[in-house]
Design a protein around this motif. Structure first.
Motif, PDB file in Angstrom:
ATOM      1  N   UNK A   1       3.689  14.186   2.905  1.00  0.00           N
ATOM      2  CA  UNK A   1       4.957  13.104   2.954  1.00  0.00           C
ATOM      3  C   UNK A   1       4.002  11.271   1.880  1.00  0.00           C
TER       4      UNK A   1
ATOM      5  N   UNK B   1      -1.885  11.228   9.599  1.00  0.00           N
ATOM      6  CA  UNK B   1      -1.782   9.986   8.615  1.00  0.00           C
ATOM      7  C   UNK B   1      -2.569  10.804   7.875  1.00  0.00           C
TER       8      UNK B   1
ATOM      9  N   UNK C   1       0.818  -0.921   0.244  1.00  0.00           N
ATOM     10  CA  UNK C   1      -0.138  -0.164   0.169  1.00  0.00           C
ATOM     11  C   UNK C   1       0.660   0.815   0.009  1.00  0.00           C
TER      12      UNK C   1
ATOM     13  N   UNK D   1      -4.462   0.874  -1.708  1.00  0.00           N
ATOM     14  CA  UNK D   1      -4.139  -0.853  -1.675  1.00  0.00           C
ATOM     15  C   UNK D   1      -3.200  -0.677  -3.080  1.00  0.00           C
TER      16      UNK D   1
ATOM     17  N   UNK E   1      -4.916   6.617   2.982  1.00  0.00           N
ATOM     18  CA  UNK E   1      -4.284   5.035   2.576  1.00  0.00           C
ATOM     19  C   UNK E   1      -4.628   4.743   1.155  1.00  0.00           C
TER      20      UNK E   1
ATOM     21  N   UNK F   1       8.030   1.320   7.059  1.00  0.00           N
ATOM     22  CA  UNK F   1       7.178   2.448   5.995  1.00  0.00           C
ATOM     23  C   UNK F   1       8.675   3.237   5.190  1.00  0.00           C
ATOM     24  N   UNK F   2       8.871   3.104   3.863  1.00  0.00           N
ATOM     25  CA  UNK F   2       9.453   4.143   3.658  1.00  0.00           C
ATOM     26  C   UNK F   2       9.394   5.575   2.992  1.00  0.00           C
ATOM     27  N   UNK F   3       9.450   6.549   3.997  1.00  0.00           N
ATOM     28  CA  UNK F   3       9.244   7.866   3.548  1.00  0.00           C
ATOM     29  C   UNK F   3      10.193   8.805   2.550  1.00  0.00           C
ATOM     30  N   UNK F   4       9.461   9.765   1.529  1.00  0.00           N
ATOM     31  CA  UNK F   4      10.414  10.155   1.237  1.00  0.00           C
ATOM     32  C   UNK F   4      10.881  11.600   1.569  1.00  0.00           C
TER      33      UNK F   4
ATOM     34  N   UNK G   1       6.229  19.682  13.506  1.00  0.00           N
ATOM     35  CA  UNK G   1       5.320  18.572  14.907  1.00  0.00           C
ATOM     36  C   UNK G   1       5.834  17.374  13.803  1.00  0.00           C
ATOM     37  N   UNK G   2       5.000  16.526  14.484  1.00  0.00           N
ATOM     38  CA  UNK G   2       4.907  15.186  14.668  1.00  0.00           C
ATOM     39  C   UNK G   2       3.751  15.057  12.426  1.00  0.00           C
ATOM     40  N   UNK G   3       4.059  14.044  12.177  1.00  0.00           N
ATOM     41  CA  UNK G   3       3.314  13.414  11.074  1.00  0.00           C
ATOM     42  C   UNK G   3       1.987  12.574  11.286  1.00  0.00           C
TER      43      UNK G   3
ATOM     44  N   UNK H   1       0.656   5.421   1.669  1.00  0.00           N
ATOM     45  CA  UNK H   1      -0.157   6.710   2.376  1.00  0.00           C
ATOM     46  C   UNK H   1       0.494   7.651   2.166  1.00  0.00           C
TER      47      UNK H   1
ATOM     48  N   UNK I   1       1.172  11.403   3.964  1.00  0.00           N
ATOM     49  CA  UNK I   1       0.905  12.300   5.115  1.00  0.00           C
ATOM     50  C   UNK I   1       0.969  13.385   5.468  1.00  0.00           C
TER      51      UNK I   1
ATOM     52  N   UNK J   1       2.245  16.616   7.383  1.00  0.00           N
ATOM     53  CA  UNK J   1       3.195  17.054   8.818  1.00  0.00           C
ATOM     54  C   UNK J   1       2.783  19.041   8.752  1.00  0.00           C
TER      55      UNK J   1
END
Lengths: 111, 112
Positions: free
Chosen positions: B88, B45, B31, B50, B48, B100-103, B41-43, B33, B35, B37
């Motif tokens: 992201x 969600x 999948x 699939x 998503x 999870x692989x983030x850009x 701050x934090x990310x 996803x 996000x 930010x």
């Protein structure tokens, strides 16, 4: 709502100090993660844990260790802080592969 | 690297306009996803999609996925100043659900 909290929003430490970053989640998630975020590099995974006392290295584990003694708490340890560890540190938790819940982040400055 | 790569790196638009961000990745995914930010701050969600889905909607968000091109796009319609943030994409590989692989993100600025 899932809540992930981190012990500090901002932290200033000196080179060579041992640094503890704490993360707590309140949703009984099995999986917890530590990332660091630097401009232009995105989020990079340092360590993760899929159960109490279990841990696995991520992509950049050098200079870090972790501890997970209780399910809700995941600690990141910088054994001897260095200036190149100045960064934003993000903790996350999740129950499956679908959604990660992030804490607010800790901005660490190492002098 | 498996990392998703977002494009453009930065985007500046007027309130009311649509914002489109793209994400490309390298290996087969389970999948993808998106996000958001807010600064410092934090990310959070957002949505998503699939690997067997092509399009998904959530409020003003529309996500598409083209697995043949290994790419996804996030469209925010009728943008608001409050949409100003970094966005992201994160990919979950078929052979490794743990990571999870983030850009590196797209920085969106919506001018009032």
């Amino acid at each position: 709502d899932v809540k992930v909290t981190q012990s500090s929003r901002y932290l200033v430490k000196r080179t060579g100090e041992k640094v503890f970053l704490e993360c707590v989640q309140d949703m009984d998630h099995e999986n917890m993660f530590w990332y660091r975020q630097d401009p232009g590099l995105g989020l990079r995974l340092i360590y993760f844990s899929y159960d109490v006392k279990m841990k696995e290295k991520g992509d950049i584990p050098e200079g870090y260790s972790v501890s997970r003694e209780k399910k809700e708490r995941f600690s990141l340890i910088l054994e001897s802080a260095s200036t190149n560890q100045t960064s934003m540190y993000l903790c996350a938790s999740r129950v499956n592969q679908e959604t990660q819940y992030f804490g607010p982040g800790t901005r660490l400055l190492v002098l | 690297s498996q990392q998703g790569e977002e494009d453009p790196q930065a985007l500046s638009i007027q309130e009311g306009e649509n914002a489109t961000m793209n994400c490309s990745y390298k290996t087969s995914i389970n999948n993808l996803q998106w996000y958001r930010q807010n600064s410092g701050r934090g990310l959070v969600h957002l949505i998503l999609i699939r690997s067997n889905e092509r399009e998904k909607h959530s409020g003003r968000l529309r996500v598409t996925l083209d697995t043949s091109k290994k790419s996804s796009s996030l469209l925010i319609t009728a943008s608001r100043a409050a949409d100003t943030a970094s966005y992201f994409c994160a990919t979950v590989r078929r052979d490794n659900f743990n990571k999870f692989y983030f850009g590196s993100g797209t920085k969106l600025n919506v001018k009032p």
